[in-house]
Write an enzyme that holds these catalytic residues in place. Structure first.
Site, PDB file in Angstrom:
ATOM      1  N   LYS A 180       0.818  -1.211   0.000  1.00 52.91           N
ATOM      2  CA  LYS A 180       0.000   0.000   0.000  1.00 52.91           C
ATOM      3  C   LYS A 180       0.849   1.257   0.000  1.00 52.91           C
ATOM      4  O   LYS A 180       0.471   2.249  -0.630  1.00 52.91           O
ATOM      5  CB  LYS A 180      -0.942   0.007   1.200  1.00 52.91           C
ATOM      6  N   THR A 181       1.995   1.239   0.690  1.00 53.75           N
ATOM      7  CA  THR A 181       2.852   2.432   0.695  1.00 53.75           C
ATOM      8  C   THR A 181       3.386   2.710  -0.698  1.00 53.75           C
ATOM      9  O   THR A 181       3.508   3.868  -1.113  1.00 53.75           O
ATOM     10  CB  THR A 181       4.011   2.255   1.695  1.00 53.75           C
ATOM     11  N   ASP A 207      -3.742   7.421   4.504  1.00 52.55           N
ATOM     12  CA  ASP A 207      -3.232   6.073   4.746  1.00 52.55           C
ATOM     13  C   ASP A 207      -3.856   5.520   6.032  1.00 52.55           C
ATOM     14  O   ASP A 207      -4.279   6.278   6.904  1.00 52.55           O
ATOM     15  CB  ASP A 207      -1.708   6.144   4.886  1.00 52.55           C
ATOM     16  N   GLU A 208      -3.910   4.198   6.153  1.00 57.90           N
ATOM     17  CA  GLU A 208      -4.464   3.533   7.349  1.00 57.90           C
ATOM     18  C   GLU A 208      -5.853   4.082   7.674  1.00 57.90           C
ATOM     19  O   GLU A 208      -6.177   4.364   8.836  1.00 57.90           O
ATOM     20  CB  GLU A 208      -3.519   3.716   8.552  1.00 57.90           C
ATOM     21  N   GLN A 243      -7.588  -4.845   9.572  1.00 62.51           N
ATOM     22  CA  GLN A 243      -6.525  -4.408  10.483  1.00 62.51           C
ATOM     23  C   GLN A 243      -6.968  -3.237  11.359  1.00 62.51           C
ATOM     24  O   GLN A 243      -6.129  -2.485  11.857  1.00 62.51           O
ATOM     25  CB  GLN A 243      -5.270  -4.030   9.697  1.00 62.51           C
ATOM     26  N   ARG A 259       2.444 -10.165  10.554  1.00 61.41           N
ATOM     27  CA  ARG A 259       3.754  -9.501  10.698  1.00 61.41           C
ATOM     28  C   ARG A 259       4.875 -10.435  10.275  1.00 61.41           C
ATOM     29  O   ARG A 259       5.987  -9.986  10.003  1.00 61.41           O
ATOM     30  CB  ARG A 259       4.009  -9.090  12.154  1.00 61.41           C
TER      31      ARG A 259
END
Length: 701
Positions: free
Chosen positions: A35-36, A220-221, A251, A587
């Protein structure tokens, strides 16, 4: 960078998201799906192809660390450094806006920002004045934050007594709290966003000005936004609707901070023409790890369906280990980390141990120390939260804003100046009577005849010190810090160890201005701390979000921890606990270990615990279960990790040795049984080698 170069490394869904430049866009980005990369490439595409000035793209995220990474990657794509980019956290960007506009609400532009501890101090002083229990301060702070995140000010609370579980005493505290903030020319974290929303809602011309300045918005997020953050986003995007939000409802784990997963689910309704793109290719984890994560999260009902896939191999199966006690669990984790480290594939920094609550960390830390494993606890006390650092930052805050009574209280007797609690209490009482701030009241006392000479004597030097330092605040920040150290005698007072931290602070402020530095320090969080150094990372599952590690351990997979016992009775909270486990699982890149104890000590009692209900949701084909039996070194069910006891040997860590083929090297570790001792040796010519002493013909030198 050409258009072709900008798009060539993107998969089809990432490319589609980058090219969608007009109108609302929702990018559902699964864990590890890049996504980044989408955000940074989309920013570069708008700047280079669409010719949008980089300073006209408002990009908001949730941590300073993420914002800094975005800036670095965007400037790398654009091939140049750009000043004035509006890339940062919601709080930092709102702070920049309010530095321009706050005077409309009766504050000065040099307002200070109260962090959590400043807020606690202010609430405790109010409770004391109201003769209420000071021990309530944390609960009241949490409730204030929740109300502000929902854009409910004290006036709203008083007007709608029946709507917000009204409590008259709490309402009085809320009113006084906001009054004290105004008197101190201060805002807390939640005020930064609440006042910015008020600014745009109450001053339409100001809103239009910022809509002109930011025709494009990226967030973002997005799943972590609360009511106030989403309201802010909708206001800015209401005219042009060029808003791109990137997030993953799977998330969303910050409900306790006010985050509302319904925001991401409601985006399509609020922006009816929104395009939805799913990023489902995972670049991080092996197939077995992804299958475990998918099995868990698919049991949530309130989610937007997505299925992660990867081109990576199956990898090792997830290992689920059952131990008798939390000490057995911690010992198993430490020994497994040591064994994998000794095999030479991983450094200590490649390991993370995740747990649900901080209480679990203590026994894990003990096991790490006993095994000689370097570790660091992420999300604990950060550099800026150390007492000596906070004291000096409080000096800076008072120098810039003498109205700041909270930080003035902190430093007025640090180092001791003979201004004790009784003296300060007298000054505070006088200040309340005259509706003045503490510093202003001190100046009045000094210049008036109605106060004793001894009182004047005690406070005169302090007032003169602050006024003198205030006159030098526009010079070099490093020089101002040196003056604080010299004039106050603070370095000598705190001792050598803490003075080293203050020397580090002095070096870190080179080239920074005082106001920018204070804002940065106030908005800094423990998760922004540098993660350099070769050490195992210990952290809560909440702190792990946004990070990745080759090897991950999730400790405490028991009902009562995962899911947490408070969340078991409510479906909405249970689903968030499931999302929390999903975040922990995703993770891991190469190896995942899940552990639990049959008995665990909680505070003063030992409790028998059942396995986490979420474990049944992991597909059986992707994990392997085994039990560490009490009092035995063997494993009840097959394990792929062989743990060997360390025996005595002259070839201990740090010893230099000579090998007949590879020459001189240094022993990294030794382990194994007496008749089959093994060593890990780092040879400059060939790297780390695992050798059996029976066959290696090593010579100690």
């Amino acid at each position: 960078m050409s258009r072709h170069d900008m798009l060539k490394d993107l998969n089809p869904q990432q490319r589609e998201a980058v090219l969608h430049s007009e109108g609302p866009l929702l990018v559902l980005a699964g864990a590890g799906s890049g996504k980044t990369r989408v955000i940074t490439h989309r920013f570069a595409y708008l700047s280079t192809v669409k010719k949008v000035p980089p300073t006209s793209i408002l990009t908001m995220t949730f941590t300073n660390k993420a914002a800094d990474e975005m800036k670095e990657r965007i400037e790398g794509l654009l091939g140049r450094s750009i000043k004035g980019l509006w890339i940062g956290t919601f709080h930092s960007l709102c702070c920049r806006i309010l530095r321009r506009e706050i005077e409309r609400f009766g504050f000065k532009r040099d307002f200070c920002i109260y962090d959590e501890h400043d807020t606690y101090d202010l609430i405790r002083s109010i409770l004391k004045a109201f003769n209420m229990h000071e021990a309530l301060y944390k609960g009241i702070s949490s409730r204030l934050s929740t109300l502000k995140a929902s854009l409910i000010g004290p006036e709203d609370l008083l007007k709608n007594e029946d709507s917000y579980d009204f409590d008259e005493k709490f309402a009085r505290v809320y009113v006084r709290y906001q009054e004290e903030l105004r008197r101190n020319n201060a805002l807390d974290f939640d005020d930064l966003i609440m006042y910015t929303v008020r600014l745009f809602e109450e001053y339409p011309k100001v809103l239009r000005k910022y809509q002109d300045e930011f025709p494009y918005i990226m967030i973002d997020e997005f799943q972590d936004t609360n009511i106030s953050q989403y309201r802010l986003s909708k206001l800015l995007a209401s005219r042009d609707k060029n808003i791109c939000v990137v997030g993953d409802d799977d998330q969303s784990i910050y409900r306790f901070r006010g985050a509302n997963v319904k925001n991401i689910l409601a985006f399509k309704n609020d922006f009816s023409k929104a395009k939805v793109i799913r990023l489902e290719q995972n670049y991080r984890s092996t197939k077995h790890i992804l299958d475990a994560a998918g099995g868990v999260i698919s049991c949530n009902s309130m989610r937007m369906p997505k299925r992660l896939w990867t081109d990576r191999t199956d990898g090792e199966k997830v290992l689920y280990c059952i131990t008798n006690t939390e000490r057995d669990e911690a010992g198993y984790i430490a020994r497994t980390i040591k064994e994998l480290y000794l095999k030479g594939r991983y450094s200590y920094k490649d390991f993370a141990v995740l747990y649900r609550v901080n209480q679990q960390a203590r026994v894990i830390e003990d096991a790490m120390r006993d095994s000689g494993i370097p570790y660091k606890v992420i999300g604990s006390l950060s550099f800026y939260q150390r007492k000596e650092i906070k004291d000096i930052i409080s000096y800076l805050k008072v120098i810039v804003n003498p109205d700041d009574s909270v930080n003035l209280r902190r430093i007025i007797n640090s180092p001791p100046r003979g201004i004790g609690a009784a003296t300060l209490g007298r000054i505070e009482n006088e200040a309340r009577k005259k509706d003045k701030g503490l510093f202003e009241m001190m100046k009045i006392i000094i210049s008036s005849n109605g106060y004793s000479a001894s009182l004047k004597e005690k406070i005169r030097d302090f007032v003169e010190l602050i006024e003198d330092l205030n006159s030098q605040k526009d010079g070099e920040l490093s020089r101002l810090l040196e003056l604080i150290y010299e004039r106050t005698g603070y370095l000598e007072w705190v001792g050598e160890e803490r003075a080293e931290n203050l020397t580090e602070l002095l070096h870190s402020v080179e080239g920074k201005d005082i106001k920018g530095f204070i804002d940065t320090a106030s908005l800094y969080t423990p998760i922004d701390e540098s993660q350099d150094g070769d050490a195992v990372s210990l952290m809560t599952l909440h702190c792990a979000k946004g990070l990745e590690f080759p090897v991950v351990f999730i400790a405490g997979a028991e009902d009562g921890l995962v899911p947490y016992f408070h969340a078991i009775k409510r479906q909405e909270e249970l689903e968030e606990e499931r999302r929390l486990l999903y975040v922990g699982i995703t993770r891991a890149k190469d190896r995942l270990f899940i552990t639990r104890a049959k008995r665990r000590k909680f505070y003063t009692s030992v409790k028998e615990l059942k396995p986490s209900r979420f474990l049944d949701e992991i597909p059986t084909g992707c994990y392997q279960c085994y039990e560490k039996r009490h009092g035995r070194g063997s494993i009840a069910i097959e394990t792929k990790v062989h743990l060997e006891p360390v025996a005595s040997t002259p070839f201990v860590a740090g010893v230099r040795v000579r090998h007949p083929k590879w020459g001189i090297g240094v022993v990294r570790e030794s382990y194994g049984d007496d008749d089959d001792m093994k060593v890990m040796v780092n040879f400059p010519s060939v790297g780390v080698k695992r050798l059996s002493l029976r066959f290696a013909h090593l010579e100690r030198i």
